[in-house]
Every structure is written in structure tokens, then in C-alpha cells.
Motif scaffolding. Sequence first.
Motif, PDB file in Angstrom:
ATOM      1  N   PHE A 105     -33.017   9.065  -8.671  1.00 38.00           N
ATOM      2  CA  PHE A 105     -32.598   7.854  -9.380  1.00 38.00           C
ATOM      3  C   PHE A 105     -31.815   7.020  -8.389  1.00 38.00           C
ATOM      4  N   VAL A 109     -29.724   3.739  -7.898  1.00 37.99           N
ATOM      5  CA  VAL A 109     -29.045   2.563  -8.433  1.00 37.99           C
ATOM      6  C   VAL A 109     -28.026   2.021  -7.430  1.00 37.99           C
ATOM      7  N   THR A 110     -27.191   2.910  -6.866  1.00 33.68           N
ATOM      8  CA  THR A 110     -26.093   2.473  -6.000  1.00 33.68           C
ATOM      9  C   THR A 110     -26.616   1.775  -4.747  1.00 33.68           C
ATOM     10  N   GLY A 143     -18.619  -1.621  -6.415  1.00 32.73           N
ATOM     11  CA  GLY A 143     -19.069  -1.950  -7.770  1.00 32.73           C
ATOM     12  C   GLY A 143     -20.471  -2.536  -7.759  1.00 32.73           C
ATOM     13  N   SER A 203     -29.440   8.217  -2.071  1.00 31.94           N
ATOM     14  CA  SER A 203     -29.704   9.409  -2.909  1.00 31.94           C
ATOM     15  C   SER A 203     -30.168  10.540  -1.995  1.00 31.94           C
ATOM     16  N   ASP A 224     -18.213   5.899 -11.464  1.00 33.07           N
ATOM     17  CA  ASP A 224     -16.892   6.068 -10.843  1.00 33.07           C
ATOM     18  C   ASP A 224     -15.812   6.214 -11.930  1.00 33.07           C
TER      19      ASP A 224
END
Length: 659
Positions: A130, A132-133, A139, A170, A424
Motif C-alpha cells: 500500500f 500512500v506516504t 503530512g 514501502s 502518525d
Amino acid sequence: MNTERRPGEEADAIDVLTRLSALLPPRRAAEFGQLLADHRAEHGAAALRTDVSAHRRLARLAASLPPAAEVVADADLLAALSEATALADPSLYQTFLSHYTLCVGSLVLLGGKAADPDGALAHARTKGSFLVTEIGDAGSHLGIRTEARFDPARRAFTLHTPDHRAAKFSSVAALGLPQQAVVCARLLTGAQNGGVFSFLVDITGADGRPAPGVSVSGPLPVGALPLPYGLVRFHGARIPYDRWLADGAGIDATGVLHDPQPSADARLQRTLSCGQGLWATLPSAMAGLAGRSAAMAWRFSAGRRSHGRLAPGSPVLEYRTQQHAVVGALAAAFSLRCTARAALSTWAGLRAARPSDGPGTAMTFSPWAAVDRSLALYKAHSTRAVADLVDSLQHRCGVSGLFDHNRLPGYLGFARAFDNAGGDNTLILLDAGRALAEERARPDRRSAGPGRFPSDQGRFPADPTDAAWWPAVVTALQDRLADDLAAAASARTEALRRSLHRSPHRSLHRDLDLWNPLLEDALELGDVQARRLAAEAAVEGSTAHRRGWPVPQAADLAALDGLRQARCLAGPLLATGVLTPSAVRALPAAMDALCDRLRQALPDIVAALDPGAGLARTALDEPDYAAALLAAHGASAGASAGASAGSSTGSSDRTGSTS
Ligand SMILES: Cc1cc2nc3c(=O)[nH]c(=O)nc-3n(C[C@H](O)[C@H](O)[C@H](O)COP(=O)(O)OP(=O)(O)OC[C@H]3O[C@@H](n4cnc5c(N)ncnc54)[C@H](O)[C@@H]3O)c2cc1C
């Protein structure tokens, strides 16, 4: 001694190699510098985790499991598998989580099951991640920059990483394995910015080499939770239309997006809803770690003679400080198990489409609390509590707590990594604290936030060893902190309004001006809110024996965990006047009383709270620790490990280590 020492500024330099060059003869200083550099490189190479064993183990485990979508749909199974993998090997858990809960979980939730037609993900023949970051901005989840541009002629998407700051992260540097990932990207069609959706993307081909349009960095070692992590960038990777996890949205023949979600934030919230499965089940893994770690530390301390002069030969567990930490850890493990159950039940409610925790939480710091505040708080609380607990138990086990084979270091790394990973914790607590203060300022919303115990300020049970004491105290603390923060925010709003009136162009960031001085308070309130939810869960759990979970003296365990937390929060409890100084001073004596009450029942309590005595046994569990350690690791460097005594400890350690 340096006979060639040179005077000059080098001796005062901040750079240590520069200082050494003033303290050593130049040739030696240069040699020394080179040796250090070599060591650094060697160390880096040794710590590199390029092996894909956790991924391969996942594929083997999958062979004995139902198809992944069925695993994800069964909350109890998902939680139990999360717990078992975490106990056996935290790296395996992380792989399991990425594949099942987040990757396949997204397909299930967002209507993308058809994207896996041959079942490669369903049976983990292809490893799922996955993404996303994005690594370059703080943020990043609120400002995802990876782009999925729709091509109306081909009715397909191309995926782009706009610049290096948007590289994703990841455990994808597992080259040689077929891999796919659910990638969160901003959907662009024509001039329309459609918000953040998920797409199923080939990271590698069947040959395990990066797919066209995808680049994967070399491995980035993370010692705390070792896996082959890496950075991913996309350069026009083609995504077929049916790999878009559209979740009810569609793009018409003219290329216009139609999305049932009313806003970009609502879309982001849906896209990240796979987080609910993570936050619902991670507390089970954390409870498992807490129970296992506390059980090991208790057996170790109970059997370990101490030569302290107060009572030579007595077990170290006789000493109150050790009791508070170790019996206290059992109490915490009990509460964390109750929190885990509460998280699962909250998730069941959400999946049955019952309304969640009242008013929505704004996405100010991150999307997480907005996806579901209670679940995000359960996650934040359990990961932080377990990190603190294992950290403390490591110390209570002395040097043995630092031996990797005794598992505490791996468990600690895992819990600490999840302070950031999986949403977080600081950002979750900030959003939750700020939301609660804002609700508190609006009397119509007062009772709507998470939490069921009514506020009972100033009127707690007189006896702090009563299980009802801590929930009442923490509720009062939460309410006072919320009132204080609401009042402070209102006063600052008024002051800023006046100053804006005087000089209208004073600040570009009024909200930051308003909240920045209040953020530590918001964080504290978020933390107390999470503790309040956990306290409620523990009190409910202390009556659960009626529903088939027999933990002896559960009410005493809940009370002891409450006292531990009250001691941690003595500062805010005193500052808000919720407790008096004399009440705070009485807390250690109350803990003594509870430890005495629990003493006889401890073996049964340990049996009821330890989920991994067989799965993750270590030498700490053995009655004769030193003998078990020697049997497992040999009396000399050349001895074959575990050759004698047939110790189950030795063999389970070797097979269970994070290889
Ligand atoms: C072991 C591990 C595995 C991971 N695996 C994955 C994965 O598979 N896929 C994936 O997509 N991601 C993964 N992550 C990344 C993880 O999701 C992020 O680390 C996490 O969400 C935090 O983002 P960040 O690292 O960019 O930190 P930042 O967002 O840069 O935050 C850094 C610090 O700044 C603080 N901060 C940030 N913004 C604010 C603000 N507005 N106000 C106040 N404080 C702020 C944060 O609290 C934090 O302490 C993994 C992380 C770890 C540790």
C-alpha cells in the motif's frame, strides 16, 4: 600521546574529525577517519535487509488461509492472524498487514475485487503493498502529489511522480518477487482535479523486475522493523481502467469524472478507509505483545534471586519497584486486551453501517482521525502504551532484556515504528484533542464525542483501588482539559479578531497563529481522550468473565493499570486540580495494596493473558533461565546451539528469529 599537536582553531571545532586532526598526528588522524568511514559502510551493509524471507513466508502462510478477501471480511480472523504474526515475527506482521489489511482491504472496500482476476493477490502469489506516504513533505497524506492522469482516447490512466519529493515508500525493494501495490494518487481528467483515489499498480512483472514506468530504489534498511523497504517513482506507468478502485465514481465518455462523494476531503477519507481495518486489528497485535512480554518478565523476575542486602536471596519480584513495573505490566496487558476488543467491536459497528463517534473530525493535521476518531485513538493509545511497556520491561529484565533472542528488542522496535507507521500518533492526537475542545465549546455537541462515562468532576470513588476510580478520574481530567483548551482558543480567537481589525494584513496563517501556542495542550487532551476510551474498555472488560473470558481478579488488574496511568499523568491531574497532592502521594501505597491482592492469582492471570507461550517462547520463560540460555546458545562460541537439553526454547528461538 600526540607530540605533533598543532595550535589553532581545529581544537575547538565542532566537527569531531576536525578536532581529532588537531589531537592526532595528521597521518594517524587520516587513517582513523578512514577506519571510521569503513566501519560506517560495513555497519550499513550488515544492517541491509534485502532478504525477502518475510514475503516468502507470507506466501507460504497464504497457502493455508482462505482467499485474502475472505480473511479481510472476517474481523476476528484478521485480528488473530495479525496477533500471531506479530508475536512470531514483527516483520512478518508488517508484510501481512500491507498485503491483507491495506492492499486487499482496499480492493474489498473500494469495489476493486475485479482488479485481481486470477487471484494472484488473493493467494499472495503476488505480494501486495500500500503506497500512500510521499517521502519529501511532512503530512504528505493531506497533500498527495502523485498523479493519475486519465487518457480519454485509451480509457486508461498514466501514473506520474511529479518530482523526487513525491517518491513513495514501502517494503517494495524485494526485487525478484512479483509485486503489486495499491497506490494513492490524485486523479486528473482534462482540467478536473478529481481528488485522491486508489489504483492497483504492477510494481514488478512476473519476473520480479520493475514494471514499465516504475522505478524502485535500492533497499533502505529500517533496523526497528526490518524488511526490504525502498522508494518508488512512476514515470508514465499505464494503469488500465479496471485497476482504478473507483468506489462508485465513474468517468463518462467525454472524460468528466462523476463522484458520489461530496468533497475532496470526503473522497480522501473513503480512499484511506482501509485504515479502519488496521486500527481495528493492530490493537490485538499490540495486546498480544503486551501479554507475551509481561508474562516473560513476570516469570523471569519471579524466579530470579537478588543479592540486594535488604533480603539476600529473595526473588527480585519481592521488591515493590519491580512489582509495580512487572505486575503493572500484566495489568496494562489486561487493559490493552480490553482496548483491542473495544476496537474490534467499534469496527463491527462501522461495518454494520451504524453511525460512528458522532461529529466528524476535521482533517487539520492528517486524515486519520477523520476516517474514524475512536479507531485512530485506539491505535495511537495501544502502540504508545506497548512501546512504553516493553521499554520498561526490557530494563526490568536487565541485560537479558536486550538479547534479541528474548524478543523484547524486536517487539519494542515494532511498537515504536508504529508511533509513525499506520497513521502518525501525534497527528491523530492533535486532531482528536482539537476536535474535542471545539465540541466542548458547543454545548449541543458535548456528549457526542467518543466516550460513554459521564463526567463526574470531583466525585470519585474514595478508594483508588476501586476499578471505577480511574475511569471517573480520567473523565474529569479530560473534561477539564477540554474546557481549558476551549476557553483558551476562544480567548485567542477574540484577541486575534481584535488585532486583525487593527491591521488586517498581519498574518497569512491566522489558524496557525490561533492554535500554535495551544498545540501541546491539544496533544495532551488527545492523549487523555485515548486513555479515557481505554479506561472505559478496561472497566467493561473487567466484567467480561460473565461473557466467557475468565481473567482472575480482572477488576484489580483494571484498577492497577489505572493507578499506573494516574502516576504518569500526575502533573496534569495536579495542575487541573482533579487530584490533590495527598491523593497523588497515596498512589504508590494503593499500587502496593493491589499487588498484594493479586499475588496469589498471578500464575492464573499470566495464563489468561499470555497469547504466545507456545508460539514465541524464550529462555525468559524457563524456570532456570541461565541453564535455558546456555542450552540454547552453547557454553562456548563453538558449541552447537541447542544441542543439549532439547530445550524447546532453543529451537523455537532459532526458528522464530526474524530471518
Ligand atoms: C516501519 C515503517 C513502515 C512503513 N510502511 C509504509 C508503507 O508500506 N506504505 C506507506 O505509504 N507508508 C509507510 N510508512 C510511512 C508512514 O505511513 C509514515 O511514516 C507516517 O505516516 C508519517 O509520515 P512521515 O514519515 O512522512 O512523517 P512527517 O509527516 O514528515 O512527520 C514527521 C514528524 O512531524 C510531525 N508533524 C508532521 N506534520 C505536522 C504538523 N502539521 N503539525 C505538527 N507536527 C507535525 C509528525 O508528528 C512527526 O513527528 C511506514 C513507516 C514506517 C516507520
